[in-house]
Design an enzyme around this catalytic site. Structure first.
Site, PDB file in Angstrom:
ATOM      1  N   GLY A 115       0.836  -1.194   0.000  1.00  0.00           N
ATOM      2  CA  GLY A 115       0.000   0.000   0.000  1.00  0.00           C
ATOM      3  C   GLY A 115       0.869   1.242   0.000  1.00  0.00           C
ATOM      4  CB  THR A 138      -4.656  -1.023   0.462  1.00  0.00           C
ATOM      5  OG1 THR A 138      -5.528  -0.601   1.513  1.00  0.00           O
ATOM      6  CG2 THR A 138      -4.850  -0.087  -0.700  1.00  0.00           C
ATOM      7  CB  ILE A 139      -9.000  -3.874   2.554  1.00  0.00           C
ATOM      8  CG1 ILE A 139      -8.598  -3.128   3.836  1.00  0.00           C
ATOM      9  CG2 ILE A 139      -8.530  -5.308   2.567  1.00  0.00           C
ATOM     10  CD1 ILE A 139      -9.391  -3.566   5.066  1.00  0.00           C
ATOM     11  CG  ASP A 140      -7.472   1.024   3.797  1.00  0.00           C
ATOM     12  OD1 ASP A 140      -8.262   0.246   4.357  1.00  0.00           O
ATOM     13  OD2 ASP A 140      -6.381   1.366   4.292  1.00  0.00           O
ATOM     14  CG  MET A 182     -10.650  -1.808   9.245  1.00  0.00           C
ATOM     15  SD  MET A 182      -9.448  -3.096   8.864  1.00  0.00           S
ATOM     16  CE  MET A 182      -8.864  -3.475  10.515  1.00  0.00           C
ATOM     17  N   GLY A 183     -10.709   1.472   6.661  1.00  0.00           N
ATOM     18  CA  GLY A 183     -10.543   2.343   5.498  1.00  0.00           C
ATOM     19  C   GLY A 183      -9.583   3.497   5.713  1.00  0.00           C
ATOM     20  CD  GLU A 235     -10.029   2.326  10.232  1.00  0.00           C
ATOM     21  OE1 GLU A 235      -9.994   1.553  11.196  1.00  0.00           O
ATOM     22  OE2 GLU A 235      -9.203   2.279   9.287  1.00  0.00           O
TER      23      GLU A 235
HETATM   24  O1  F6P Z   1      -4.734  -0.226   5.600  1.00  0.00           O
HETATM   25  C1  F6P Z   1      -5.450  -1.380   5.890  1.00  0.00           C
HETATM   26  C2  F6P Z   1      -5.994  -1.328   7.272  1.00  0.00           C
HETATM   27  O2  F6P Z   1      -6.743  -2.513   7.503  1.00  0.00           O
HETATM   28  C3  F6P Z   1      -6.828  -0.097   7.607  1.00  0.00           C
HETATM   29  O3  F6P Z   1      -8.111  -0.130   7.047  1.00  0.00           O
HETATM   30  C4  F6P Z   1      -6.781  -0.098   9.118  1.00  0.00           C
HETATM   31  O4  F6P Z   1      -6.957   1.180   9.648  1.00  0.00           O
HETATM   32  C5  F6P Z   1      -5.394  -0.598   9.396  1.00  0.00           C
HETATM   33  O5  F6P Z   1      -4.958  -1.294   8.240  1.00  0.00           O
HETATM   34  C6  F6P Z   1      -5.283  -1.498  10.592  1.00  0.00           C
HETATM   35  O6  F6P Z   1      -3.936  -1.793  10.786  1.00  0.00           O
HETATM   36  P1  F6P Z   1      -3.406  -2.900  11.797  1.00  0.00           P
HETATM   37  O7  F6P Z   1      -3.435  -4.215  11.071  1.00  0.00           O
HETATM   38  O8  F6P Z   1      -2.046  -2.445  12.105  1.00  0.00           O
HETATM   39  O9  F6P Z   1      -4.323  -2.915  12.980  1.00  0.00           O
END
Ligand code: F6P
Length: 373
Positions: A115, A138-140, A182-183, A235
């Site tokens: 990402g 990335t899922i975002d 998430m996002g 979020e």
């Molecule tokens: O960037 C992908 C993501 O899943 C976001 O949507 C989220 O805020 C973050 O990563 C969470 O990260 P971690 O795996 O460090 O908790």
């Protein structure tokens, strides 16, 4: 091209294994090229056992698997790595060591699946001499210059299924259900899942909201006879007069962790007399088997990245534009992160269907009210 490396960095996303499989098969079958995997993001260059061979056997059966067979690290920035020196924890730059490792391994190309953060580091490493090709993961869905990142479709599918399930229990109990998704700073997951799941309120970072407007929507529905509501909230969403909510502060290694805005909205609605429950979907959105779309996109990205490598087109990222796989410069990809266009037809469509974004005074009720929704 005789030898190519592959690494996966940052948070995982469904489809990473599909990219690895396509890249390995294309490299071997089309170019007769040897492939090695680097474990746990850039860390594998610096640790014993961090380099593994990737042949046809190693990628057999991984297409439908979530996660990544290579492992990943979201604290793997080569320019800020935490190590113990003289008994003390210090943050150091290990980019020169990574460049030396790439040379020692005689890599003619290195595919970096990542990402925003991982691709930034990839571009910096290219400037130091590494033969890098980027693949947007990335899922975002927040990477610039591409219409889609793999992993996003799977996350939206999982989030939509969650909304469907919340609907039935919300209706049964006449409750308000808040679903936090998430996002990060992009509202794509909440917007797409919210529309696909039929949410009544969608709150995204790109459209600051007021608690009053969210409550007004719930009240409007009750006045129409709908005793339940579904609120989908990203979020990273923030109130007009406040900031984002974090569950953990950041430091030199970690970015601050978003989380908690769903509970704030839920408490407000509950305190105003509407029984409310809050669900935080969390990492379920990153797990599981990729959807057919993500497998299709990931496979095309993986093969296209190898073709770029074979042509020596480094410092490029594969990208989706108008349904075709093209390539753009990594500098363009990381220049401006992608965000929801608030004037896009998706937002207009939602508003026209009386979905609230929490920023409006409610439109007057028009037309004949349906008996049920
Ligand atoms: O960037 C992908 C993501 O899943 C976001 O949507 C989220 O805020 C973050 O990563 C969470 O990260 P971690 O795996 O460090 O908790």
């Amino acid at each position: 091209m005789k030898r190519m490396g592959i690494l996966t960095g940052g948070g995982d996303a469904p489809g990473l294994n599909a990219v690895i499989r396509a890249a390995v098969k294309t490299a071997i079958y089309e170019y007769g090229c040897e492939v090695i995997g680097i474990r746990d993001g850039y860390d594998g260059f610096l640790t014993d056992g961090g380099i593994i061979p990737l042949g046809i056997e190693e990628v057999r059966g991984i297409l439908p698997r979530g996660g990544t067979i290579l492992g990943t690290a979201n604290r793997g920035n080569p320019y800020a790595r935490k190590v113990i020196r003289d008994g003390k924890e210090v943050v150091i730059d290990v980019s020169d060591e990574i460049i030396q490792a790439i040379r020692r391994l005689e890599l003619d190309a290195l595919l970096v699946l990542g990402g925003d953060g991982t691709l930034h580091s990839a571009h910096e490493l290219y400037l130091k001499g590494a033969p890098i090709i980027g693949v947007p993961k990335t899922i975002d869905n927040d990477i610039g210059g591409t219409e889609a990142t793999f992993g996003f479709d799977t996350a939206v599918t999982t989030a939509t299924e969650a909304i469907d399930k919340l609907h039935t229990t919300a209706e049964a109990h006449h409750r308000v259900m808040v679903l936090e998704l998430m996002g990060r700073d992009a509202g794509f997951i909440a917007l797409h899942a919210g529309i696909s799941g039929g949410a009544d309120v969608i709150l995204i970072p790109e459209i600051p909201f007021t608690f009053e407007a969210v409550l007004a929507k719930v009240e409007q529905r009750v006045s129409r006879g709908y005793l339940f509501s579904i609120i989908v909230i990203s979020e990273g969403a923030k109130p007009v007069d406040g900031g984002q909510v974090f569950s953990r502060a950041g430091d030199e290694i970690y970015t601050p962790r978003l989380g908690g805005i769903g509970h704030k909205v839920g408490e407000y609605i509950d305190e105003h007399g509407y029984e409310t429950r809050v669900t935080v979907l969390g990492h379920v959105q990153r797990g599981g088997s990729p959807t057919p779309f993500d497998r299709w996109l990931a496979t095309r990205y993986g093969a296209a990245a190898v073709r770029l490598a074979a042509q020596g087109k480094f410092d490029r990222m594969v990208s989706l534009r108008a349904g075709k796989i093209v390539d753009i410069s990594l500098a363009e990809a990381i220049a401006v992160p992608k965000r929801v266009d608030v004037n896009d037809d998706a937002v207009i469509t939602a508003r026209g269907m009386s979905i609230s974004f929490g920023d409006e005074s409610l439109p007057p009720l028009r037309g004949t009210l349906p008996k049920s929704e």
